[in-house]
Design a protein around this motif. Structure first.
Motif, PDB file in Angstrom:
ATOM      1  N   THR A 183       0.824  -1.208   0.000  1.00 59.54           N
ATOM      2  CA  THR A 183       0.000   0.000   0.000  1.00 59.54           C
ATOM      3  C   THR A 183       0.856   1.255   0.000  1.00 59.54           C
ATOM      4  O   THR A 183       0.525   2.253  -0.645  1.00 59.54           O
ATOM      5  CB  THR A 183      -0.921   0.006   1.222  1.00 59.54           C
ATOM      6  OG1 THR A 183      -1.709  -1.197   1.219  1.00 59.54           O
ATOM      7  CG2 THR A 183      -1.856   1.202   1.201  1.00 59.54           C
ATOM      8  N   MET A 208      -4.376  -2.229  -3.861  1.00 65.55           N
ATOM      9  CA  MET A 208      -5.606  -2.787  -3.300  1.00 65.55           C
ATOM     10  C   MET A 208      -5.391  -4.223  -2.826  1.00 65.55           C
ATOM     11  O   MET A 208      -5.987  -4.644  -1.820  1.00 65.55           O
ATOM     12  CB  MET A 208      -6.735  -2.713  -4.327  1.00 65.55           C
ATOM     13  CG  MET A 208      -7.159  -1.301  -4.664  1.00 65.55           C
ATOM     14  SD  MET A 208      -8.661  -1.190  -5.658  1.00 65.55           S
ATOM     15  CE  MET A 208      -9.901  -1.673  -4.450  1.00 65.55           C
ATOM     16  N   LEU A 237      -8.156   0.951   1.270  1.00 64.51           N
ATOM     17  CA  LEU A 237      -8.952   0.425   0.153  1.00 64.51           C
ATOM     18  C   LEU A 237      -9.930   1.474  -0.356  1.00 64.51           C
ATOM     19  O   LEU A 237     -10.145   1.597  -1.574  1.00 64.51           O
ATOM     20  CB  LEU A 237      -9.700  -0.833   0.605  1.00 64.51           C
ATOM     21  CG  LEU A 237      -8.854  -2.088   0.798  1.00 64.51           C
ATOM     22  CD1 LEU A 237      -9.674  -3.182   1.467  1.00 64.51           C
ATOM     23  CD2 LEU A 237      -8.304  -2.567  -0.537  1.00 64.51           C
TER      24      LEU A 237
END
Length: 231
Positions: A87, A97, A158
Motif C-alpha cells: 500500500t 488494493m 482500500l
C-alpha cells in the motif's frame, strides 16, 4: 482494411485508458501503509519482546517460539506488514488494493484466530498473564484491539484506492493516439479551467465567452482555428 485499422486503434486507446486508470500517486497510501507496517511488526514481535516488561501470553518467556505463536501472531503480523508495504510503495492501483486486502484479512485473523483455534483444536497460545486489567490490556494489544485497528486502516486504504481522482482521470484521458499532446488542455491553471493561456490576456476571456476582441478577431477554445470576424 481501414475499418480494421480503426478498430485496432480504438482497442489500443482503450488499453491505454485502462493503464492510465491503474496508475495512482504513491502518496495516496503513504500514511495508511506506514501505519499498517508498524502494526504488523508490533503483532509479529510483541510475543517475543513483551515478556521483557511482563506483557505477554503464556509462556511468559522472551523469544520463545511455538506453533501457536506462528499461526496466530507471526503470520498475520507478517501479512499486515507486507500489505502495508504494498500500500505504501505501489503506484499500481491493483497492487495497492491487493496489499489493502491482505492487511485486512491479517487483521481479521488477529481477532478471530484465537477463538477459532480453540474450537478447531489447532495449536494456540496460552492465557494472558497478570491481573484482570493487565489481561484485558494484553488481549487488546495482542489480538482483538490490534486486529480491529489493522482492519480499520486497511479499509481506509482500500477506500482511497477505490476512488478515481482528478489526476488519474487526466492520466487515463491522455492524448489520443496519433495526435499531438497539448499541455494547455489538461494543465491546471489559476482560472480553474483547462486551456487558459495567461499570455493571451483578454483574448483568453474572449475565447471562453466567444466574443470578439478589439481587433476584430473572434477567438475560440484552444485547439480550434481562429477566425476573423467581419467588422
Amino acid at each position: 482494411m481501414e475499418g480494421v485499422t480503426r478498430i485496432d486503434q480504438r482497442l489500443f486507446q482503450k488499453v491505454i485508458d485502462m493503464a492510465g486508470m491503474m496508475r495512482v500517486p504513491r502518496s495516496r497510501g503513504a500514511i495508511s501503509g506506514l501505519l499498517l507496517m508498524l502494526l504488523g511488526a508490533w503483532g509479529a514481535l510483541i510475543p517475543f519482546i513483551g515478556p521483557y516488561w511482563h506483557y505477554a501470553y503464556a509462556p511468559d518467556n522472551t523469544w520463545d517460539y511455538t506453533t501457536g505463536r506462528l499461526l496466530l501472531e507471526i503470520l498475520p503480523g507478517a501479512g499486515a506488514f507486507l500489505g502495508g508495504l504494498l500500500t505504501l510503495g505501489s503506484a499500481n492501483r491493483l497492487a495497492a488494493m491487493f496489499g489493502g486486502w491482505l492487511a485486512a484479512v491479517s487483521g481479521a485473523w488477529f481477532v478471530l484466530g484465537m477463538p477459532l483455534s480453540s474450537i478447531w483444536g489447532s495449536p494456540t497460545v496460552g492465557g494472558p498473564v497478570g491481573g484482570t486489567t493487565r489481561q484485558a490490556v494484553e488481549y487488546l494489544g495482542f489480538f482483538g484491539g490490534l486486529g480491529a485497528v489493522i482492519v480499520f486502516f486497511a479499509a481506509l486504504a482500500l477506500g482511497r484506492f477505490a476512488v478515481l481522482g482528478v489526476r488519474e482521470a487526466e492520466w487515463a484521458a491522455g492524448p489520443v493516439a496519433g495526435e499531438p499532446y497539448d499541455e494547455r488542455a489538461t494543465a491546471p491553471t489559476m482560472t480553474g479551467r483547462p486551456g487558459y493561456d495567461a499570455t493571451e490576456g483578454t483574448g483568453a476571456t474572449a475565447a471562453r465567452t466567444g466574443r470578439a476582441d478589439g481587433r476584430g478577431h473572434r477567438l475560440h477554445w484552444p485547439g480550434h482555428h481562429r477566425h476573423v470576424a467581419a467588422r
